[in-house]
Design a protein around this motif. Structure first.
Motif, PDB file in Angstrom:
ATOM      1  N   PHE A   1       0.836  -1.184   0.000  1.00  0.00           N
ATOM      2  CA  PHE A   1       0.000   0.000   0.000  1.00  0.00           C
ATOM      3  C   PHE A   1       0.874   1.238   0.000  1.00  0.00           C
ATOM      4  O   PHE A   1       1.952   1.248   0.576  1.00  0.00           O
ATOM      5  CB  PHE A   1      -0.905   0.016   1.238  1.00  0.00           C
ATOM      6  CG  PHE A   1      -1.864  -1.143   1.266  1.00  0.00           C
ATOM      7  CD1 PHE A   1      -3.083  -1.053   0.640  1.00  0.00           C
ATOM      8  CD2 PHE A   1      -1.531  -2.313   1.919  1.00  0.00           C
ATOM      9  CE1 PHE A   1      -3.965  -2.113   0.659  1.00  0.00           C
ATOM     10  CE2 PHE A   1      -2.405  -3.378   1.944  1.00  0.00           C
ATOM     11  CZ  PHE A   1      -3.630  -3.276   1.302  1.00  0.00           C
ATOM     12  N   GLU A   2       0.368   2.276  -0.634  1.00  0.00           N
ATOM     13  CA  GLU A   2       1.060   3.556  -0.621  1.00  0.00           C
ATOM     14  C   GLU A   2       0.417   4.415   0.445  1.00  0.00           C
ATOM     15  O   GLU A   2      -0.800   4.622   0.455  1.00  0.00           O
ATOM     16  CB  GLU A   2       0.954   4.235  -1.986  1.00  0.00           C
ATOM     17  CG  GLU A   2       1.766   5.503  -2.066  1.00  0.00           C
ATOM     18  CD  GLU A   2       1.724   6.103  -3.457  1.00  0.00           C
ATOM     19  OE1 GLU A   2       0.849   6.958  -3.697  1.00  0.00           O
ATOM     20  OE2 GLU A   2       2.563   5.697  -4.280  1.00  0.00           O
ATOM     21  N   LEU A   3       1.227   4.901   1.378  1.00  0.00           N
ATOM     22  CA  LEU A   3       0.732   5.729   2.472  1.00  0.00           C
ATOM     23  C   LEU A   3       1.104   7.173   2.225  1.00  0.00           C
ATOM     24  O   LEU A   3       2.146   7.480   1.642  1.00  0.00           O
ATOM     25  CB  LEU A   3       1.336   5.264   3.802  1.00  0.00           C
ATOM     26  CG  LEU A   3       1.055   3.820   4.217  1.00  0.00           C
ATOM     27  CD1 LEU A   3       1.674   3.540   5.569  1.00  0.00           C
ATOM     28  CD2 LEU A   3      -0.418   3.529   4.230  1.00  0.00           C
ATOM     29  N   ASP A   4       0.255   8.066   2.715  1.00  0.00           N
ATOM     30  CA  ASP A   4       0.474   9.494   2.565  1.00  0.00           C
ATOM     31  C   ASP A   4       0.665  10.092   3.954  1.00  0.00           C
ATOM     32  O   ASP A   4      -0.203   9.968   4.816  1.00  0.00           O
ATOM     33  CB  ASP A   4      -0.711  10.135   1.865  1.00  0.00           C
ATOM     34  CG  ASP A   4      -0.486  11.592   1.553  1.00  0.00           C
ATOM     35  OD1 ASP A   4       0.676  12.030   1.626  1.00  0.00           O
ATOM     36  OD2 ASP A   4      -1.466  12.284   1.236  1.00  0.00           O
ATOM     37  N   ALA A   5       1.821  10.728   4.179  1.00  0.00           N
ATOM     38  CA  ALA A   5       2.116  11.374   5.454  1.00  0.00           C
ATOM     39  C   ALA A   5       2.549  12.809   5.172  1.00  0.00           C
ATOM     40  O   ALA A   5       3.706  13.060   4.857  1.00  0.00           O
ATOM     41  CB  ALA A   5       3.201  10.627   6.204  1.00  0.00           C
ATOM     42  N   ASP A   6       1.613  13.726   5.249  1.00  0.00           N
ATOM     43  CA  ASP A   6       1.887  15.149   5.028  1.00  0.00           C
ATOM     44  C   ASP A   6       2.566  15.396   3.680  1.00  0.00           C
ATOM     45  O   ASP A   6       3.558  16.112   3.579  1.00  0.00           O
ATOM     46  CB  ASP A   6       2.758  15.719   6.151  1.00  0.00           C
ATOM     47  CG  ASP A   6       2.085  15.579   7.503  1.00  0.00           C
ATOM     48  OD1 ASP A   6       0.840  15.629   7.541  1.00  0.00           O
ATOM     49  OD2 ASP A   6       2.806  15.418   8.503  1.00  0.00           O
ATOM     50  N   GLY A   7       2.069  14.785   2.634  1.00  0.00           N
ATOM     51  CA  GLY A   7       2.631  14.983   1.297  1.00  0.00           C
ATOM     52  C   GLY A   7       3.717  13.987   0.931  1.00  0.00           C
ATOM     53  O   GLY A   7       4.036  13.827  -0.239  1.00  0.00           O
ATOM     54  N   ASN A   8       4.316  13.324   1.898  1.00  0.00           N
ATOM     55  CA  ASN A   8       5.330  12.296   1.616  1.00  0.00           C
ATOM     56  C   ASN A   8       4.622  10.969   1.383  1.00  0.00           C
ATOM     57  O   ASN A   8       3.870  10.510   2.237  1.00  0.00           O
ATOM     58  CB  ASN A   8       6.311  12.151   2.778  1.00  0.00           C
ATOM     59  CG  ASN A   8       7.094  13.413   3.018  1.00  0.00           C
ATOM     60  OD1 ASN A   8       7.324  14.176   2.101  1.00  0.00           O
ATOM     61  ND2 ASN A   8       7.488  13.628   4.258  1.00  0.00           N
ATOM     62  N   LYS A   9       4.876  10.365   0.236  1.00  0.00           N
ATOM     63  CA  LYS A   9       4.244   9.084  -0.078  1.00  0.00           C
ATOM     64  C   LYS A   9       5.306   7.998  -0.110  1.00  0.00           C
ATOM     65  O   LYS A   9       6.401   8.199  -0.618  1.00  0.00           O
ATOM     66  CB  LYS A   9       3.530   9.173  -1.421  1.00  0.00           C
ATOM     67  CG  LYS A   9       2.360  10.127  -1.392  1.00  0.00           C
ATOM     68  CD  LYS A   9       1.585  10.078  -2.665  1.00  0.00           C
ATOM     69  CE  LYS A   9       0.383  11.000  -2.522  1.00  0.00           C
ATOM     70  NZ  LYS A   9      -0.539  10.878  -3.628  1.00  0.00           N
ATOM     71  N   PHE A  10       4.978   6.843   0.472  1.00  0.00           N
ATOM     72  CA  PHE A  10       5.900   5.714   0.478  1.00  0.00           C
ATOM     73  C   PHE A  10       5.110   4.416   0.475  1.00  0.00           C
ATOM     74  O   PHE A  10       3.967   4.366   0.922  1.00  0.00           O
ATOM     75  CB  PHE A  10       6.869   5.780   1.666  1.00  0.00           C
ATOM     76  CG  PHE A  10       6.195   5.903   3.002  1.00  0.00           C
ATOM     77  CD1 PHE A  10       5.940   4.783   3.761  1.00  0.00           C
ATOM     78  CD2 PHE A  10       5.817   7.150   3.492  1.00  0.00           C
ATOM     79  CE1 PHE A  10       5.323   4.884   4.996  1.00  0.00           C
ATOM     80  CE2 PHE A  10       5.199   7.258   4.729  1.00  0.00           C
ATOM     81  CZ  PHE A  10       4.951   6.129   5.478  1.00  0.00           C
ATOM     82  N   MET A  11       5.733   3.359  -0.057  1.00  0.00           N
ATOM     83  CA  MET A  11       5.097   2.048  -0.159  1.00  0.00           C
ATOM     84  C   MET A  11       5.429   1.204   1.066  1.00  0.00           C
ATOM     85  O   MET A  11       6.548   1.249   1.576  1.00  0.00           O
ATOM     86  CB  MET A  11       5.569   1.305  -1.410  1.00  0.00           C
ATOM     87  CG  MET A  11       5.194   1.969  -2.713  1.00  0.00           C
ATOM     88  SD  MET A  11       3.439   2.014  -2.998  1.00  0.00           S
ATOM     89  CE  MET A  11       3.118   0.337  -3.437  1.00  0.00           C
ATOM     90  N   VAL A  12       4.434   0.434   1.529  1.00  0.00           N
ATOM     91  CA  VAL A  12       4.588  -0.395   2.727  1.00  0.00           C
ATOM     92  C   VAL A  12       3.873  -1.721   2.490  1.00  0.00           C
ATOM     93  O   VAL A  12       2.840  -1.770   1.827  1.00  0.00           O
ATOM     94  CB  VAL A  12       3.972   0.311   3.955  1.00  0.00           C
ATOM     95  CG1 VAL A  12       4.034  -0.561   5.174  1.00  0.00           C
ATOM     96  CG2 VAL A  12       4.650   1.622   4.225  1.00  0.00           C
ATOM     97  N   ASN A  13       4.425  -2.792   3.043  1.00  0.00           N
ATOM     98  CA  ASN A  13       3.793  -4.100   2.999  1.00  0.00           C
ATOM     99  C   ASN A  13       2.639  -4.134   3.992  1.00  0.00           C
ATOM    100  O   ASN A  13       2.700  -3.538   5.058  1.00  0.00           O
ATOM    101  CB  ASN A  13       4.825  -5.168   3.353  1.00  0.00           C
ATOM    102  CG  ASN A  13       4.339  -6.558   3.070  1.00  0.00           C
ATOM    103  OD1 ASN A  13       3.146  -6.807   2.980  1.00  0.00           O
ATOM    104  ND2 ASN A  13       5.268  -7.479   2.924  1.00  0.00           N
ATOM    105  N   CYS A  14       1.579  -4.886   3.671  1.00  0.00           N
ATOM    106  CA  CYS A  14       0.390  -4.905   4.534  1.00  0.00           C
ATOM    107  C   CYS A  14       0.656  -5.565   5.883  1.00  0.00           C
ATOM    108  O   CYS A  14      -0.087  -5.330   6.833  1.00  0.00           O
ATOM    109  CB  CYS A  14      -0.759  -5.596   3.822  1.00  0.00           C
ATOM    110  SG  CYS A  14      -0.590  -7.366   3.659  1.00  0.00           S
TER     111      CYS A  14
END
Length: 117
Positions: free
Chosen positions: A87-100
């Motif tokens: 999944f791609e997460l959004d943290a204050d404009g920073n996006k990064f991919m993470v395993n579920c």
């Protein structure tokens, strides 16, 4: 000493050894299948949708663990999903991919009160 008799005994011993080896491989294969089946029964499928709030597991906390410090980071918003469990997460404009496997649902207190939990 009969060489043909010794050769026959040696061949018989080699065949027995091969049968024992095959039995060990078969037993190992059954054991692996059984443990995989049991392991897979305990895995829960997590499904997140775009817009869900999730908590992220902080795996680097092991170096200096605080006794009461949570290993789960602030809530993030899921911005994109892929079919293979990342999944791609959004943290204050920073996006990064993470395993579920590093995510879990975040329920706010307002939502828990409305659910009567």
């Amino acid at each position: 000493m009969d060489l043909s008799l010794a050769a026959a005994k040696r061949l018989l011993k080699l065949n027995e050894l091969e049968e024992l080896r095959n039995d060990a491989y078969e037993s190992s294969r059954f054991y692996k299948e059984k443990t995989k089946k049991r392991h897979d029964q305990h895995i829960r499928n997590k499904s997140f949708k775009v817009g869900d709030k999730v908590l992220l597991f902080n795996s680097r906390l092991r170096l200096f663990p605080g006794k009461l410090k949570s290993k789960w980071s602030d809530p993030f918003v899921v911005s994109k999903t892929t079919p293979y469990g990342s999944f791609e997460l959004d943290a204050d404009g920073n996006k990064f991919m993470v395993n579920c496997h590093r995510l879990k649902h975040y329920f706010s207190r307002k939502k828990l009160v409305s659910l009567n939990i």
